[in-house]
Design an enzyme around this catalytic site. Structure first.
Site, PDB file in Angstrom:
ATOM      1  CD  GLU A 112      -2.478   1.125   0.000  1.00  0.00           C
ATOM      2  OE1 GLU A 112      -3.114   0.501  -0.521  1.00  0.00           O
ATOM      3  OE2 GLU A 112      -2.326   2.263  -0.827  1.00  0.00           O
ATOM      4  CE  LYS A 139       4.625   0.895   1.735  1.00  0.00           C
ATOM      5  NZ  LYS A 139       4.133   2.188   1.754  1.00  0.00           N
ATOM      6  CB  CYS A 155       5.472   3.784   7.149  1.00  0.00           C
ATOM      7  SG  CYS A 155       3.936   2.872   7.188  1.00  0.00           S
TER       8      CYS A 155
HETATM    9  N1  LIG Z   1       0.018   3.295   8.391  1.00  0.00           N
HETATM   10  C1  LIG Z   1       0.130   3.598   7.153  1.00  0.00           C
HETATM   11  O1  LIG Z   1       0.041   4.602   6.285  1.00  0.00           O
HETATM   12  C2  LIG Z   1       0.576   2.426   6.051  1.00  0.00           C
HETATM   13  C3  LIG Z   1       0.843   2.610   4.909  1.00  0.00           C
HETATM   14  C4  LIG Z   1       1.196   1.548   4.086  1.00  0.00           C
HETATM   15  C5  LIG Z   1       1.390   0.570   4.543  1.00  0.00           C
HETATM   16  N2  LIG Z   1       1.151   0.151   6.097  1.00  0.00           N
HETATM   17  C6  LIG Z   1       1.561  -1.088   6.476  1.00  0.00           C
HETATM   18  O2  LIG Z   1       0.448  -1.691   6.899  1.00  0.00           O
HETATM   19  C7  LIG Z   1       0.399  -2.621   8.003  1.00  0.00           C
HETATM   20  C8  LIG Z   1      -0.362  -2.325   9.311  1.00  0.00           C
HETATM   21  O3  LIG Z   1      -0.389  -0.668   9.563  1.00  0.00           O
HETATM   22  P1  LIG Z   1      -1.507   0.076  10.251  1.00  0.00           P
HETATM   23  O4  LIG Z   1      -0.858   1.387  10.582  1.00  0.00           O
HETATM   24  O5  LIG Z   1      -2.655  -0.280   9.861  1.00  0.00           O
HETATM   25  O6  LIG Z   1      -1.019  -0.752  11.608  1.00  0.00           O
HETATM   26  P2  LIG Z   1      -2.131  -0.751  13.021  1.00  0.00           P
HETATM   27  O7  LIG Z   1      -1.093  -1.285  14.248  1.00  0.00           O
HETATM   28  O8  LIG Z   1      -2.577   0.574  12.998  1.00  0.00           O
HETATM   29  O9  LIG Z   1      -3.158  -1.808  12.709  1.00  0.00           O
HETATM   30  C9  LIG Z   1      -2.798  -3.047  12.725  1.00  0.00           C
HETATM   31  C10 LIG Z   1      -4.134  -4.091  13.203  1.00  0.00           C
HETATM   32  O10 LIG Z   1      -4.123  -5.351  13.180  1.00  0.00           O
HETATM   33  C11 LIG Z   1      -4.606  -5.880  14.283  1.00  0.00           C
HETATM   34  N3  LIG Z   1      -4.216  -7.288  14.220  1.00  0.00           N
HETATM   35  C12 LIG Z   1      -3.057  -7.859  14.709  1.00  0.00           C
HETATM   36  N4  LIG Z   1      -2.939  -9.082  14.640  1.00  0.00           N
HETATM   37  C13 LIG Z   1      -4.150  -9.534  14.193  1.00  0.00           C
HETATM   38  C14 LIG Z   1      -4.592 -10.810  14.086  1.00  0.00           C
HETATM   39  N5  LIG Z   1      -3.977 -11.961  14.086  1.00  0.00           N
HETATM   40  N6  LIG Z   1      -6.242 -10.938  13.658  1.00  0.00           N
HETATM   41  C15 LIG Z   1      -6.687  -9.805  13.235  1.00  0.00           C
HETATM   42  N7  LIG Z   1      -6.244  -8.493  13.516  1.00  0.00           N
HETATM   43  C16 LIG Z   1      -5.155  -8.487  14.110  1.00  0.00           C
HETATM   44  C17 LIG Z   1      -4.290  -5.087  15.255  1.00  0.00           C
HETATM   45  O11 LIG Z   1      -5.206  -5.269  16.465  1.00  0.00           O
HETATM   46  C18 LIG Z   1      -4.391  -3.551  14.945  1.00  0.00           C
HETATM   47  O12 LIG Z   1      -5.832  -3.171  14.756  1.00  0.00           O
HETATM   48  C19 LIG Z   1       2.000  -2.479   8.330  1.00  0.00           C
HETATM   49  O13 LIG Z   1       2.685  -3.605   7.788  1.00  0.00           O
HETATM   50  C20 LIG Z   1       2.362  -0.937   7.641  1.00  0.00           C
HETATM   51  O14 LIG Z   1       3.628  -0.965   7.473  1.00  0.00           O
HETATM   52  C21 LIG Z   1       0.840   1.226   6.609  1.00  0.00           C
END
Ligand SMILES: NC(=O)c1ccc[n+]([C@@H]2O[C@H](COP(=O)([O-])OP(=O)(O)OC[C@H]3O[C@@H](n4cnc5c(N)ncnc54)[C@H](O)[C@@H]3O)[C@@H](O)[C@H]2O)c1
Length: 445
Positions: A144, A203, A259
């Protein structure tokens, strides 16, 4: 997933999370209470929720019913064991994979949406094929590229969508199914396909390049402060070169967010694990420069306030790591505050979207001092004018637009003199503030 649901009314999208409070908030009757603040998001949730967008904690049921599963769990930097402080912690990814393998009764496409180190797909495949019930899984990488603060806009109109898959017939079939989803609103020529490893590495590389631009301009901002050069003028001058371009060239107190740092550390770790010392050192320097920039900003405040901030009131305008988000992960504000608290400053914080509890949680997480001391030294205000009253100095930590339209004369009149502003985001009009009487320090001039 909300944007997919909005753009593809025929596809049922179910978002599941273990965190019950979060899911409850996503289901809150008042869409203004959803847990993520992003411009335009609440309207989309309002439109699609209950139609083809659902939020639930019943993970097994959602896995069972799905044709395609996007794994979007957190992948933070490891805080223990081998690779501590550098490598991605894949604990949550592995737990997901095991749960999917256990529950699935039909063939599925598994999409890596989380940002993952190169070759994670093979780990996923291993777990899924060896612990499953004989069902077949195709693993795709679909990183993403959205930026927080402009997430909805970026998703509705992405520069590109990247899909990595196996270069065989089954892989191509899975890629084509995912392409069909995005093609509902993304022109097909903007949907790129690669092998899985290229997609995973792209990424990390994209974030490393973006962060590198910030550290590059920030490194020169320090040189500007020692010379007659002005970093905003330098950035404008080089940004007009079409080979360089104008974006991500703004000097500031440093980048934050969940990130950039984690993904570069990840890249550094991977490079080191292949014995590529020079490659690892090269990218690590981007982080070193960013840490230096945050420390330098705090030190400048201390130095300007006659080398002591003990007992002085310093007001932070902004706590989020950037504007238009309530996300505070790795925000520069946390580290600048920590440095000033070490010198026993009193800090008052105002941020239009960040809750008080989050600010204390961020400081407590550093474990630099007890939470009692954090609560004693840090106040949180919900009114910016109140926050600035009787302050010795104001520090701008987030580039929220509303800061530009404040009645700065009114703020000045209620501050202690000399009244200082440290503009960590270079958003305010320096000349105008100086005409009011402020002493202004911007980054890189
Ligand atoms: N935040 C951004 O802008 C962004 C952009 C691109 C990519 N990413 C990537 O996306 C991923 C998630 O980022 P985020 O910012 O949303 O993180 P976050 O910590 O806000 O959200 C992750 C969620 O996953 C849930 N979770 C964990 N284990 C689980 C399981 N086994 N079953 C169900 N739910 C579960 C957690 O409770 C949490 O709510 C990361 O790898 C990050 O690098 C984030």
């Amino acid at each position: 997933m909300s944007v997919i649901a909005k753009q593809c009314p025929d596809i049922q999208v179910t978002v599941v999370d273990l965190n019950e409070a979060r899911i409850a908030a996503w289901n809150d009757e008042d869409v203004n209470n959803i847990p993520v603040y992003e411009p335009g998001l609440s309207e989309i949730v309002k439109e699609a929720r209950g139609r083809n967008l659902f939020f639930s904690t019943d993970v097994d049921k959602a896995i069972h019913e799905a044709d395609t599963i996007f794994i979007s769990v957190n992948t933070p930097t490891k805080t223990y064991g081998a690779g501590k402080g550098l490598a991605a912690d894949l604990k949550w990814i592995e737990l997901c994979a095991r749960q999917i393998a256990r529950v699935s009764k039909t063939d599925k496409i598994i999409v890596e949406k989380s940002t993952l180190p190169v070759r994670t797909a093979s780990t996923l495949k291993d777990i899924l094929t060896h612990t499953g019930n004989g069902t077949k899984f195709q693993i795709l990488s679909n990183p993403e590229f959205l930026a927080e603060g402009t997430a909805v806009k970026d998703l509705l109109n992405p520069d590109r969508v990247l899909i990595g898959g196996d270069q065989n017939e089954e892989g191509r079939k899975a890629m084509s199914a995912l392409i069909d989803v995005y093609a509902n609103w993304v022109p097909r020529e903007r949907i790129l396909t690669t092998n899985v490893w290229s997609s995973e590495l792209s990424k990390l590389t994209a974030n490393a390049f973006l962060a590198q631009r910030v550290s590059s301009i920030n490194s020169l901002s320090e040189l500007c402060e020692h010379t007659e050069a002005d970093i905003s003028e330098v950035a404008r001058a080089i940004g007009t070169d079409s080979r360089i371009g104008p974006k991500f060239l703004k000097a500031s107190v440093g980048f934050g967010g969940s990130c950039f740092q984690k993904d570069i550390l990840n890249l550094v770790y991977i490079a080191r694990s292949y014995g590529l010392t020079e490659v690892a050192d090269y990218w690590e320097q981007v982080i070193i420069m960013n840490d230096h920039q945050k420390r330098r900003f705090a030190n400048k405040i201390i130095r300007t306030l006659y080398n002591t901030v003990n007992g002085k009131k310093i007001t932070f305008l902004g706590w989020a790591f950037k504007k238009d988000t309530n996300d505070t992960r790795e925000s520069a504000a946390i580290y600048v505050a920590d440095h000033l608290l070490y010198e026993q400053a009193n800090i008052t914080v105002y941020d239009p979207k960040v809750h008080k509890e989050q600010i204390y949680t961020d400081l407590d997480y550093l474990a630099s001092r007890s939470s009692d001391v954090n609560e004693e030294l840090v106040q949180v205000e919900s009114d910016p004018y109140e926050a600035c009253k009787n302050a010795h100095a104001i520090a701008i930590l987030t580039e929220w637009d509303e800061f530009k339209s404040y009645d700065w004369k009114r703020i000045y009149d209620n501050m202690l003199k000399p009244a200082h502003i440290f503009d960590g985001r270079n958003i305010l009009d320096k000349q105008q503030l100086e005409a009011i009487g402020f002493k202004v320090s911007a980054v890189g001039s």
